[in-house]
Design an enzyme around this catalytic site. Sequence first.
Site, PDB file in Angstrom:
ATOM      1  N   SER A 132       0.826  -1.204   0.000  1.00 21.17           N
ATOM      2  CA  SER A 132       0.000   0.000   0.000  1.00 21.17           C
ATOM      3  C   SER A 132       0.859   1.253   0.000  1.00 21.17           C
ATOM      4  O   SER A 132       1.935   1.291   0.584  1.00 21.17           O
ATOM      5  CB  SER A 132      -0.918   0.015   1.231  1.00 21.17           C
ATOM      6  OG  SER A 132      -1.705   1.193   1.228  1.00 21.17           O
ATOM      7  N   LYS A 187      -4.491  -6.490   4.092  1.00 22.86           N
ATOM      8  CA  LYS A 187      -4.504  -5.433   3.079  1.00 22.86           C
ATOM      9  C   LYS A 187      -5.934  -5.108   2.647  1.00 22.86           C
ATOM     10  O   LYS A 187      -6.282  -3.936   2.421  1.00 22.86           O
ATOM     11  CB  LYS A 187      -3.677  -5.864   1.863  1.00 22.86           C
ATOM     12  CG  LYS A 187      -3.721  -4.897   0.668  1.00 22.86           C
ATOM     13  CD  LYS A 187      -3.249  -3.488   1.043  1.00 22.86           C
ATOM     14  CE  LYS A 187      -2.863  -2.646  -0.160  1.00 22.86           C
ATOM     15  NZ  LYS A 187      -3.880  -2.489  -1.173  1.00 22.86           N
ATOM     16  N   HIS A 190      -7.419  -3.012   5.296  1.00 21.59           N
ATOM     17  CA  HIS A 190      -6.830  -1.671   5.131  1.00 21.59           C
ATOM     18  C   HIS A 190      -7.590  -0.884   4.081  1.00 21.59           C
ATOM     19  O   HIS A 190      -7.961   0.272   4.289  1.00 21.59           O
ATOM     20  CB  HIS A 190      -5.355  -1.810   4.730  1.00 21.59           C
ATOM     21  CG  HIS A 190      -4.766  -0.558   4.135  1.00 21.59           C
ATOM     22  ND1 HIS A 190      -4.997  -0.172   2.822  1.00 21.59           N
ATOM     23  CD2 HIS A 190      -3.966   0.397   4.665  1.00 21.59           C
ATOM     24  CE1 HIS A 190      -4.371   0.963   2.582  1.00 21.59           C
ATOM     25  NE2 HIS A 190      -3.730   1.329   3.684  1.00 21.59           N
ATOM     26  N   ASN A 191      -7.853  -1.518   2.923  1.00 17.32           N
ATOM     27  CA  ASN A 191      -8.544  -0.808   1.850  1.00 17.32           C
ATOM     28  C   ASN A 191      -9.978  -0.484   2.228  1.00 17.32           C
ATOM     29  O   ASN A 191     -10.510   0.569   1.856  1.00 17.32           O
ATOM     30  CB  ASN A 191      -8.504  -1.641   0.571  1.00 17.32           C
ATOM     31  CG  ASN A 191      -7.154  -1.596  -0.113  1.00 17.32           C
ATOM     32  OD1 ASN A 191      -6.131  -1.367   0.531  1.00 17.32           O
ATOM     33  ND2 ASN A 191      -7.118  -1.813  -1.403  1.00 17.32           N
ATOM     34  N   GLU A 194      -9.830   2.416   4.389  1.00 18.59           N
ATOM     35  CA  GLU A 194      -9.534   3.555   3.500  1.00 18.59           C
ATOM     36  C   GLU A 194     -10.825   4.094   2.878  1.00 18.59           C
ATOM     37  O   GLU A 194     -11.028   5.317   2.826  1.00 18.59           O
ATOM     38  CB  GLU A 194      -8.564   3.087   2.420  1.00 18.59           C
ATOM     39  CG  GLU A 194      -8.203   4.105   1.369  1.00 18.59           C
ATOM     40  CD  GLU A 194      -7.361   3.478   0.269  1.00 18.59           C
ATOM     41  OE1 GLU A 194      -7.696   3.671  -0.922  1.00 18.59           O
ATOM     42  OE2 GLU A 194      -6.377   2.786   0.590  1.00 18.59           O
TER      43      GLU A 194
END
Length: 491
Positions: A132, A187, A190-191, A194
């Site tokens: 990222s 991940k 995380h996205n 986000e």
Amino acid sequence: MTTEPVADIAVIGLAVMGQNLILNMNDHGFTVVAYNRTVEKVDQFLAHEARGTNIRGARSIEEMVAQLKRPRRVMLMVKAGRPVDEFIDLVLPHLEPGDILIDGGNSLFEDTIRRTQYVESKGLLYIGTGVSGGEEGARRGPSIMPGGSPAAWEHVRPIFQSIAAKVDGEVPCCDWVGENGAGHYVKMVHNGIEYGDMQLICEAYQLMKDGLGMDADEMHRVFAEWYHGDLNSYLIEITRDILGFKDEDGLPMVDKILDTAGQKGTGKWTVISSQELGIPVTLIAEAVYARCVSAMKDERVKASKKLKGPKPLLPLAADPVKKAKFIEDIRQALYAAKIVSYAQGYMLMRAAADQYQWKLNYGGVALMWRGGCIIRSVFLGRIKEAFDRNKRLANLMLDPFFKQAIRGAQKSWRNVVATAVKKGIPVPAFSTALAFYDGFRSERLPANLLQAQRDYFGAHTYERVDKPRGEFFHTNWTGRGGTTASSTYTV
């Protein structure tokens, strides 16, 4: 060209992320072989971006593999999905037991679980890693979240930790996450977070724009101030810069951009996984759906002419003192809702760790996100501190720091949501975060009535408050039904 095995790693895929990772590795003293299915891209890369470096090229997979030291390390930076599987099958015949395949794209974690098993069955090792930070992160230091075959970690750790972003005294934003799909799962979350962060910022922007009548320059100054406080983050920083950016005619660029948002799927994957695991990541879900609503542009334009509501401009917009107070309320609401979003994301990771038997280091995850990635912020340092205080912390909102932060912001948060509702300004992320907070802190919810309804129409049974948990009952609500209950019960 020599085929002497002197290279540390090969990277397949020369789009922007692949090129920048290769250049980053070269900067840190690693010898990299670059390969692309369209081999002309290799020549172009060596002649331009990689000119004057130690980066080597290959015009075939055989040539690429021949240049690699053992154990050979091959990193795929290709589009997620079928291309990853195709390249695995292309490369595998040229490798030998103990060699390592790495997928650095945004792959679905379930694909990574499957691929790890497949590659290991051939005697090789596999890593699926989240990367990222976008183009700049890949070039200067990304957040890297590797998972897969544990035996592979020591062979890639020096490279990954060297090229990763550094925080808190050169601590790399990269560490081993867990087996099979753990890296890509982290991940993915995380996205999803986000998505939530971006939606919260957009709702703050709309409250100021439509509710307070502020122009881009005024909002630029507000976000510049917020950046120097507890909301300090990369996304606040770029929002500040966007609001201050002018088009060639001197007018704000942001006002000229069509209000339809795209998405590549990782937010949706997060929501799907949360539904499968029964974890209410409501804020991320609303952020995904807000993008879907934005995509209905033509329908919204037509609806705006037929569906009426209150005028959004607040009377207090004309009073500088009251206006400043409401801007501060928005800031505090944004912070409180952000706490809820991250709490939900961590709830999801905990449930996934139980489901897939991963041993996730939750403070370590916060550290990996602390620098390099899109959601990097001072806030993540607070999360690491929370797990340093209590490694078994069940929910971020129960940590003393975050509990006090929500308590301090709660009045402002409720005022912002209530005001937005009264003025017809959509704030799905702000409001769902508050609804979750109120639900989570409620000792009793109306699900007793819901269970009665389910039992009434489907004999799904229920538990009783005056009986031990795990005992299920059925009532003949009409006097006409039988005594047989449903064979399934789902909380």
